[in-house]
Design an enzyme around this catalytic site. Structure first.
Site, PDB file in Angstrom:
ATOM      1  N   ARG A  41       0.652  -1.002  -0.004  1.00 47.79           N
ATOM      2  CA  ARG A  41       0.004  -0.300   0.002  1.00 47.79           C
ATOM      3  C   ARG A  41       1.056   1.590   0.412  1.00 47.79           C
ATOM      4  NH1 ARG A  41      -5.876   0.306   3.305  1.00 47.79           N
ATOM      5  NH2 ARG A  41      -6.907   0.171   1.459  1.00 47.79           N
ATOM      6  N   LEU A 223     -20.678   7.081  15.210  1.00 43.40           N
ATOM      7  CA  LEU A 223     -21.927   5.656  14.815  1.00 43.40           C
ATOM      8  C   LEU A 223     -23.042   6.128  15.063  1.00 43.40           C
ATOM      9  CD1 LEU A 223     -20.266   3.896  17.924  1.00 43.40           C
ATOM     10  CD2 LEU A 223     -19.682   3.615  16.136  1.00 43.40           C
ATOM     11  N   ASN A 226     -23.818   7.368  11.418  1.00 47.02           N
ATOM     12  CA  ASN A 226     -23.974   6.865  10.715  1.00 47.02           C
ATOM     13  C   ASN A 226     -25.109   5.727  10.662  1.00 47.02           C
ATOM     14  OD1 ASN A 226     -21.584   7.043   8.946  1.00 47.02           O
ATOM     15  ND2 ASN A 226     -20.833   5.155   9.440  1.00 47.02           N
ATOM     16  N   ALA A 227     -25.377   5.480  11.559  1.00 47.13           N
ATOM     17  CA  ALA A 227     -26.916   4.916  11.991  1.00 47.13           C
ATOM     18  C   ALA A 227     -28.199   6.220  10.959  1.00 47.13           C
ATOM     19  CB  ALA A 227     -27.189   4.618  13.066  1.00 47.13           C
ATOM     20  N   PHE A 228     -28.049   6.914  11.246  1.00 54.20           N
ATOM     21  CA  PHE A 228     -28.889   7.708  10.821  1.00 54.20           C
ATOM     22  C   PHE A 228     -29.278   7.916   9.443  1.00 54.20           C
ATOM     23  CE2 PHE A 228     -31.430  10.433  13.929  1.00 54.20           C
ATOM     24  CZ  PHE A 228     -30.686   9.987  15.207  1.00 54.20           C
ATOM     25  N   CYS A 278     -18.564   0.351   6.048  1.00 55.85           N
ATOM     26  CA  CYS A 278     -18.835   1.779   7.595  1.00 55.85           C
ATOM     27  C   CYS A 278     -20.188   1.109   8.779  1.00 55.85           C
ATOM     28  CB  CYS A 278     -18.235   2.377   7.729  1.00 55.85           C
ATOM     29  SG  CYS A 278     -16.547   2.716   7.258  1.00 55.85           S
ATOM     30  N   PHE A 340     -18.721  -0.492  -3.695  1.00 54.29           N
ATOM     31  CA  PHE A 340     -20.321  -0.498  -3.322  1.00 54.29           C
ATOM     32  C   PHE A 340     -21.297   0.925  -3.568  1.00 54.29           C
ATOM     33  CE2 PHE A 340     -20.196   2.529  -0.116  1.00 54.29           C
ATOM     34  CZ  PHE A 340     -18.463   2.471   0.413  1.00 54.29           C
ATOM     35  N   LYS A 341     -20.641   1.620  -4.596  1.00 50.82           N
ATOM     36  CA  LYS A 341     -21.004   2.519  -4.916  1.00 50.82           C
ATOM     37  C   LYS A 341     -20.171   3.378  -6.020  1.00 50.82           C
ATOM     38  CE  LYS A 341     -20.990   6.701  -2.802  1.00 50.82           C
ATOM     39  NZ  LYS A 341     -20.712   8.119  -1.352  1.00 50.82           N
ATOM     40  N   ARG A 348     -15.868  -2.606  -0.387  1.00 45.77           N
ATOM     41  CA  ARG A 348     -15.851  -3.735   1.178  1.00 45.77           C
ATOM     42  C   ARG A 348     -17.554  -4.194   1.563  1.00 45.77           C
ATOM     43  NH1 ARG A 348     -12.063  -0.269   4.605  1.00 45.77           N
ATOM     44  NH2 ARG A 348     -12.120   1.168   3.283  1.00 45.77           N
TER      45      ARG A 348
HETATM   46  P1  NAD Z   1      -8.327   0.770   5.479  1.00 45.24           P
HETATM   47  O1  NAD Z   1      -8.616  -1.240   6.010  1.00 45.24           O
HETATM   48  O2  NAD Z   1      -8.397   1.441   4.349  1.00 45.24           O
HETATM   49  O3  NAD Z   1      -6.902   1.508   6.528  1.00 45.24           O
HETATM   50  C1  NAD Z   1      -6.351   0.825   7.294  1.00 45.24           C
HETATM   51  C2  NAD Z   1      -4.996   0.596   6.974  1.00 45.24           C
HETATM   52  O4  NAD Z   1      -4.551   1.041   8.672  1.00 45.24           O
HETATM   53  C3  NAD Z   1      -4.362  -0.738   6.877  1.00 45.24           C
HETATM   54  O5  NAD Z   1      -3.923  -0.342   5.591  1.00 45.24           O
HETATM   55  C4  NAD Z   1      -3.957  -0.982   7.902  1.00 45.24           C
HETATM   56  O6  NAD Z   1      -2.757  -1.725   7.321  1.00 45.24           O
HETATM   57  C5  NAD Z   1      -3.720  -0.077   8.224  1.00 45.24           C
HETATM   58  N1  NAD Z   1      -3.226  -0.350   9.596  1.00 45.24           N
HETATM   59  C6  NAD Z   1      -3.582  -1.686  10.873  1.00 45.24           C
HETATM   60  N2  NAD Z   1      -2.952  -1.685  11.678  1.00 45.24           N
HETATM   61  C7  NAD Z   1      -2.262  -0.880  12.195  1.00 45.24           C
HETATM   62  C8  NAD Z   1      -1.418  -0.482  12.612  1.00 45.24           C
HETATM   63  N3  NAD Z   1      -0.894  -1.108  13.804  1.00 45.24           N
HETATM   64  N4  NAD Z   1       0.457   0.130  12.245  1.00 45.24           N
HETATM   65  C9  NAD Z   1       0.029   1.086  11.404  1.00 45.24           C
HETATM   66  N5  NAD Z   1      -0.644   0.511   9.747  1.00 45.24           N
HETATM   67  C10 NAD Z   1      -1.735  -0.593  10.436  1.00 45.24           C
HETATM   68  O7  NAD Z   1      -9.473   1.420   7.091  1.00 45.24           O
HETATM   69  P2  NAD Z   1     -10.369   2.341   6.336  1.00 45.24           P
HETATM   70  O8  NAD Z   1     -11.031   2.604   5.280  1.00 45.24           O
HETATM   71  O9  NAD Z   1      -9.438   3.805   6.117  1.00 45.24           O
HETATM   72  O10 NAD Z   1     -11.260   3.228   7.585  1.00 45.24           O
HETATM   73  C11 NAD Z   1     -10.072   2.769   8.829  1.00 45.24           C
HETATM   74  C12 NAD Z   1     -10.970   3.818   9.870  1.00 45.24           C
HETATM   75  O11 NAD Z   1     -12.028   4.570   9.196  1.00 45.24           O
HETATM   76  C13 NAD Z   1     -11.435   2.923  10.532  1.00 45.24           C
HETATM   77  O12 NAD Z   1     -12.291   2.525  11.724  1.00 45.24           O
HETATM   78  C14 NAD Z   1     -13.501   3.297   9.732  1.00 45.24           C
HETATM   79  O13 NAD Z   1     -14.659   3.011  10.278  1.00 45.24           O
HETATM   80  C15 NAD Z   1     -13.344   4.432   9.750  1.00 45.24           C
HETATM   81  N6  NAD Z   1     -14.300   5.335   8.673  1.00 45.24           N
HETATM   82  C16 NAD Z   1     -13.873   4.969   7.074  1.00 45.24           C
HETATM   83  C17 NAD Z   1     -14.558   5.493   6.156  1.00 45.24           C
HETATM   84  C18 NAD Z   1     -14.133   5.712   4.616  1.00 45.24           C
HETATM   85  O14 NAD Z   1     -15.349   5.962   4.194  1.00 45.24           O
HETATM   86  N7  NAD Z   1     -14.084   4.600   4.584  1.00 45.24           N
HETATM   87  C19 NAD Z   1     -15.001   7.359   6.928  1.00 45.24           C
HETATM   88  C20 NAD Z   1     -15.047   7.490   7.849  1.00 45.24           C
HETATM   89  C21 NAD Z   1     -14.563   7.061   8.903  1.00 45.24           C
HETATM   90  C1  UGA Z   2     -20.925   7.161   4.875  1.00 42.16           C
HETATM   91  C2  UGA Z   2     -21.511   8.295   4.775  1.00 42.16           C
HETATM   92  O1  UGA Z   2     -21.946   8.714   4.114  1.00 42.16           O
HETATM   93  C3  UGA Z   2     -20.239   9.529   5.804  1.00 42.16           C
HETATM   94  O2  UGA Z   2     -20.541  10.039   6.561  1.00 42.16           O
HETATM   95  C4  UGA Z   2     -19.209   8.419   6.653  1.00 42.16           C
HETATM   96  O3  UGA Z   2     -18.328   8.966   6.780  1.00 42.16           O
HETATM   97  C5  UGA Z   2     -18.794   6.979   6.183  1.00 42.16           C
HETATM   98  O4  UGA Z   2     -19.814   5.946   5.187  1.00 42.16           O
HETATM   99  C6  UGA Z   2     -18.073   6.237   6.921  1.00 42.16           C
HETATM  100  O5  UGA Z   2     -18.092   5.982   7.954  1.00 42.16           O
HETATM  101  O6  UGA Z   2     -17.812   4.828   6.187  1.00 42.16           O
HETATM  102  P1  UGA Z   2     -19.623   6.035   2.411  1.00 42.16           P
HETATM  103  O7  UGA Z   2     -19.993   4.250   2.775  1.00 42.16           O
HETATM  104  O8  UGA Z   2     -18.243   6.366   1.712  1.00 42.16           O
HETATM  105  O9  UGA Z   2     -19.838   6.638   3.693  1.00 42.16           O
HETATM  106  O10 UGA Z   2     -20.603   6.393   1.670  1.00 42.16           O
HETATM  107  P2  UGA Z   2     -22.236   7.069   1.236  1.00 42.16           P
HETATM  108  O11 UGA Z   2     -22.217   7.641   0.005  1.00 42.16           O
HETATM  109  O12 UGA Z   2     -22.897   6.972   2.817  1.00 42.16           O
HETATM  110  O13 UGA Z   2     -22.966   5.478   0.400  1.00 42.16           O
HETATM  111  C7  UGA Z   2     -23.350   3.743   1.268  1.00 42.16           C
HETATM  112  C8  UGA Z   2     -23.797   3.127   0.861  1.00 42.16           C
HETATM  113  O14 UGA Z   2     -25.294   3.293   0.731  1.00 42.16           O
HETATM  114  C9  UGA Z   2     -23.405   2.993  -0.968  1.00 42.16           C
HETATM  115  O15 UGA Z   2     -23.455   1.531  -1.588  1.00 42.16           O
HETATM  116  C10 UGA Z   2     -24.146   3.560  -1.687  1.00 42.16           C
HETATM  117  O16 UGA Z   2     -24.994   3.472  -2.528  1.00 42.16           O
HETATM  118  C11 UGA Z   2     -25.535   3.790  -0.120  1.00 42.16           C
HETATM  119  N1  UGA Z   2     -27.238   4.946  -0.580  1.00 42.16           N
HETATM  120  C12 UGA Z   2     -26.634   5.598  -0.292  1.00 42.16           C
HETATM  121  C13 UGA Z   2     -28.180   4.261  -0.702  1.00 42.16           C
HETATM  122  O17 UGA Z   2     -28.290   2.959  -1.099  1.00 42.16           O
HETATM  123  N2  UGA Z   2     -28.879   5.454  -1.387  1.00 42.16           N
HETATM  124  C14 UGA Z   2     -28.753   6.080  -0.982  1.00 42.16           C
HETATM  125  O18 UGA Z   2     -29.499   7.369  -0.414  1.00 42.16           O
HETATM  126  C15 UGA Z   2     -27.389   6.305  -0.780  1.00 42.16           C
END
Ligand code: NAD
Ligand code: UGA
Length: 468
Positions: A41, A223, A226-228, A278, A340-341, A348
């Site tokens: 990565r 939390l 995201n739930a809402f 998430c 997923f979108k 994921r």
């Molecule tokens: P991700 O899996 O894409 O990235 C996490 C990274 O952390 C991985 O590359 C992994 O190798 C690394 N990692 C794990 N343990 C480690 C360690 N001990 N030292 C160094 N690196 C380490 O995950 P993500 O999607 O970026 O999500 C991260 C967090 O943010 C989660 O809690 C998720 O719920 C939250 N979040 C994600 C999104 C999103 O859109 N993906 C949006 C908001 C919040």
């Molecule tokens: C979501 C939240 O929107 C972010 O605010 C948050 O930070 C993030 O989760 C997180 O914590 O990971 P994300 O999952 O990246 O973001 O994308 P969204 O746009 O929320 O879509 C989530 C899923 O819901 C997708 O599969 C999308 O297609 C679906 N969706 C969304 C619907 O089916 N209908 C809608 O009206 C909106």
């Protein structure tokens, strides 16, 4: 106020990478190191070919190009980055536990704890530690406990700064957030740490959009948000089923209710089901937290959002089977979309995975086309389910890089992601090369059903039902 000069972010994933790239772009006087254990990565983040960045997000390549090598660095040297940083963001994954107590529900905090222990081991000077990952309420106290017992006199302040970006729009969400949330301690040191983080965001976010709260409110707000959001999707999806039974059109219903300013128009798009790393994880985590306080009614209420989502995914694949004369065995079904979108290469928890798994169980042959998702991710998603052997997955499902090829000699097309390019295809050409009757199952309401019918397709669209 502590002026932050060096930042370290542990975790170079979908959140750590884009978030730090934007901080580095907007704060050229701060050195930002993003570190990860995953060598591949980090190598991809450092690739000269910006199309190879591990996270695809519109606009991200330009920002990385501007800041990388100037004040944005990607590395596997976690200890060095921790040692040098004034402020450390923890942005590692917090997946649902797959073992032990809370299996299938609780967030697995092992990566968070490992980070805390590593910071405790390495740090020689006082540091501000920022929870960027989404965490169960009160996790900060566990992190604090670990950090406070190093015995080397180093002092830590823990802040909660959850991320609200959505994939596909991450750059815009980071540049113009609805709000930035910072939770911290009410002590002088806590207030000072909050101000230090606020000072970073204030470089580009209007201060009235930077909200400060206590740590627990901040953790729980993430939390809750995201739930809402997920609940709105499940609510409109629940209505989509009633629409299909009654002849109502879910997009018309969504528009009609969304014009009520109390309800609002966003997040009312009916779909084959929400995916992403998430929504499900965070709701299950919330359910687990509620249960652990004995709040069973609260737990059941939120659990239903996930139940509804699973129902919607299974309903979609069941409908394909029943429409195709109750058997898809040996039939070719083309998937348009696997992400997923739209506008992300992330798969994921994509609804496509569950729909594919169900159809493969019915011995269908699937050909997938997705503009951004690579073949290895698709197979990894299926292999992870452990429903079939790796060989079976590869013989039943193939991945194509051309949509017209993917649809050739197919019985049906299933639209699983709302990629804009699907609207621009020559659907007459696609129809000509399909087996007849040619079916389209639109799980994203992206196609014009009337136009498709004129061509000759038999159409099903989520929340609108079937044309025949
Ligand atoms: P991700 O899996 O894409 O990235 C996490 C990274 O952390 C991985 O590359 C992994 O190798 C690394 N990692 C794990 N343990 C480690 C360690 N001990 N030292 C160094 N690196 C380490 O995950 P993500 O999607 O970026 O999500 C991260 C967090 O943010 C989660 O809690 C998720 O719920 C939250 N979040 C994600 C999104 C999103 O859109 N993906 C949006 C908001 C919040
Ligand atoms: C979501 C939240 O929107 C972010 O605010 C948050 O930070 C993030 O989760 C997180 O914590 O990971 P994300 O999952 O990246 O973001 O994308 P969204 O746009 O929320 O879509 C989530 C899923 O819901 C997708 O599969 C999308 O297609 C679906 N969706 C969304 C619907 O089916 N209908 C809608 O009206 C909106």
């Amino acid at each position: 106020m502590t002026k932050i000069k060096t930042i370290c972010c542990i975790g170079a994933g979908y959140v750590g990478g884009p978030t730090m790239a934007v901080i580095a772009q907007k704060c050229p006087d701060i050195n930002v190191s993003v570190v990860d254990l995953n060598e591949a990565r980090i190598k991809a983040w450092n690739d000269d070919d910006l199309s190879k960045l591990p996270v695809f997000e519109p606009g991200l390549d330009k920002i990385v190009e501007e800041a990388r090598g100037r004040n944005l660095f990607f590395s596997t040297d976690v200890d060095k980055a921790i040692d040098q940083a004034d402020m450390i963001f923890i942005s590692v994954n917090t997946p649902t536990k797959t073992y032990g107590k809370g299996k299938g529900m609780a967030a697995d905090l092992k990566y968070i704890e490992l980070c805390a222990r590593q910071i405790a081991k390495v740090a020689k000077e006082d540091k501000i530690v920022v929870e960027k990952s989404t965490l169960p309420v009160r996790t900060a106290s566990a992190i604090k406990n670990i950090l406070d017992h190093t015995g080397n006199g180093v002092k830590f302040q823990i802040l909660s700064n959850p991320e609200f970006l959505a994939e596909g729009t991450a750059v815009q969400d980071l540049l113009k957030p609805d709000r930035v949330l910072i939770g911290g301690d009410s002590s002088e040191e806590g207030k000072n740490a909050i101000q230090a983080l606020k000072g970073i965001y204030a470089n580009w976010v209007p201060t009235e959009k930077i909200l400060t709260t206590n740590v627990w409110s901040s953790e729980l707000s993430k939390l809750t948000a995201n739930a809402f959001l997920a609940q709105r999707v499940s609510s409109i999806n629940a209505m989509s089923v009633i629409c299909e039974k009654t002849g109502a059109d879910v997009s018309e219903v969504a528009k009609a209710i969304g014009l009520d300013s109390r309800i609002g128009s966003k997040f009312l798009k009916s779909s084959v089901g929400f995916g992403g790393s998430c929504f499900q994880k965070d709701i299950l985590n919330l359910v687990y937290i509620a249960k652990s306080y004995g709040l069973n009614e609260v737990a059941d209420y939120w659990k239903q959002v996930v139940v509804m989502n699973n129902y919607q995914k299974n309903r979609f694949s069941n409908n394909i089977v029943s429409t195709l004369y109750n058997t898809v065995s040996g039939k070719k079904i083309t998937f348009f979309g696997w992400a997923f979108k739209k506008d992300t290469n992330d798969t994921r928890e994509s609804a496509a995975i569950q729909v594919a798994d169900n159809l493969l169980n019915e011995q269908a042959n699937i050909e997938v086309y997705d503009p951004k998702v690579v073949e290895e991710s698709i197979y990894a998603d299926l292999d992870y389910l452990n429903t079939r052997t790796e060989e079976e997955n590869r013989s039943l499902l193939t991945v194509k890089t051309d949509p017209y090829e993917a649809a050739r000699d197919s019985h049906a097309i299933a639209v699983l992601t709302e990629w804009d390019e699907f609207k621009t295809y020559d659907w007459q050409k696609i129809y000509n090369h399909m087996l007849k009757p040619a079916f389209v199952f639109d799980g994203r309401d992206v196609l014009d059903i009337n136009e498709m019918e004129k061509i000759g397709f038999v159409c099903y669209s989520i929340g609108k039902g079937s044309s025949k």
